[in-house]
Design an enzyme around this catalytic site. Structure first.
Site, PDB file in Angstrom:
ATOM      1  N   ASP A 127      45.511  21.168 -34.055  1.00  0.00           N
ATOM      2  CA  ASP A 127      45.936  22.343 -34.679  1.00  0.00           C
ATOM      3  C   ASP A 127      46.064  22.188 -36.262  1.00  0.00           C
ATOM      4  OD1 ASP A 127      47.335  24.709 -35.734  1.00  0.00           O
ATOM      5  OD2 ASP A 127      48.062  24.916 -33.852  1.00  0.00           O
TER       6      ASP A 127
ATOM      7  N   HIS B   1      43.919  25.475 -33.720  1.00  0.00           N
ATOM      8  CA  HIS B   1      44.642  26.736 -33.780  1.00  0.00           C
ATOM      9  C   HIS B   1      43.910  28.093 -33.450  1.00  0.00           C
ATOM     10  CE1 HIS B   1      48.496  28.437 -35.459  1.00  0.00           C
ATOM     11  NE2 HIS B   1      47.675  29.571 -35.845  1.00  0.00           N
TER      12      HIS B   1
END
Length: 232
Positions: free
Chosen positions: A170, A201
């Protein structure tokens, strides 16, 4: 295909729109779907429709109603992505969780009782976490909530089931941040944390460039099982 309903804000400042998807029969429970910074866009509406198809009353509130009502953009369009990052700076998490509380009450009224769950994505993942600390929602699921580390001091208040999904790659939630989340939450038996290797993400977007089917399908299956167990 759903419709719209209005819910009154608890602070008396007005009312806001909620996308509503109804099951074909009496709802087994309600699930509130909390948007990313892109508004109640096609992807969020589809997620609500999918929950309705599984027998739940699904509600997706317009979290930006106070400053950008009806906001709806596509994260795959660079200009719209940039605009969303600017718009989200106006969002107040404390007011947002108040609005979620209003939707929880509306959901229970629509069902004349019954359990309520929340699932949120990105910004909505942080809201889902706060719902677990500040409301009496029955079960919460947060996908890659970048704001969670800001509110870990509230972790002691979690007394209902909470499932959190994170991407190991992420770009917005570092390994250090995830470590702080684990340190604060791993000792709470109400909380489960899942991490997904090789994805970034937004991996559980309904569609689009950010979605990673392999990880998304696993996370979505875990979420379905989680709600089936705790909202029954």
């Amino acid at each position: 295909m759903g419709d719209r309903m209005d819910v009154a804000a608890l602070d008396g400042s007005g009312s806001f729109s909620v996308y509503r998807a109804l099951p074909s029969g009496p709802p087994k429970a309600a699930i509130i779907v909390i948007q990313e910074i892109f508004g109640v866009n096609a992807g969020i509406r589809q997620k609500a429709d999918d929950w309705a198809a599984l027998g739940y009353l699904a509600l997706a509130p317009d979290m930006f109603w106070r400053f950008a009502p009806g906001y709806d953009v596509n994260p795959d369009v660079p200009e719209e992505m940039a605009d969303a990052f600017e718009i989200r700076t106006k969002f107040n998490f404390n007011k947002g969780i108040e609005d979620v509380e209003a939707v929880i009450r509306a959901a229970r009224a629509l069902m004349t009782g019954g359990k309520v769950g929340i699932v949120g994505f990105c910004m909505g993942g942080g809201i889902a976490y706060l719902a677990a600390t500040r409301t009496d929602v029955d079960a919460s699921v947060g996908f890659y909530g970048a704001a969670i580390p800001l509110y870990l001091a509230e972790a002691h208040a979690i007394a209902k089931p909470l499932l959190l999904h994170f991407a190991e790659e992420d770009g917005f939630i570092s390994q250090e941040a995830r470590g702080k989340i684990h340190a604060a939450l791993d000792g709470n038996h109400h909380v489960a944390i899942e991490e997904y290797a090789g994805v970034d993400h937004g991996f559980a977007d309904t569609a689009g460039k950010r979605r990673s089917d392999t990880a998304a399908l696993i996370a979505e299956g875990r979420t379905r099982d989680f709600f089936a167990g705790y909202l029954a």
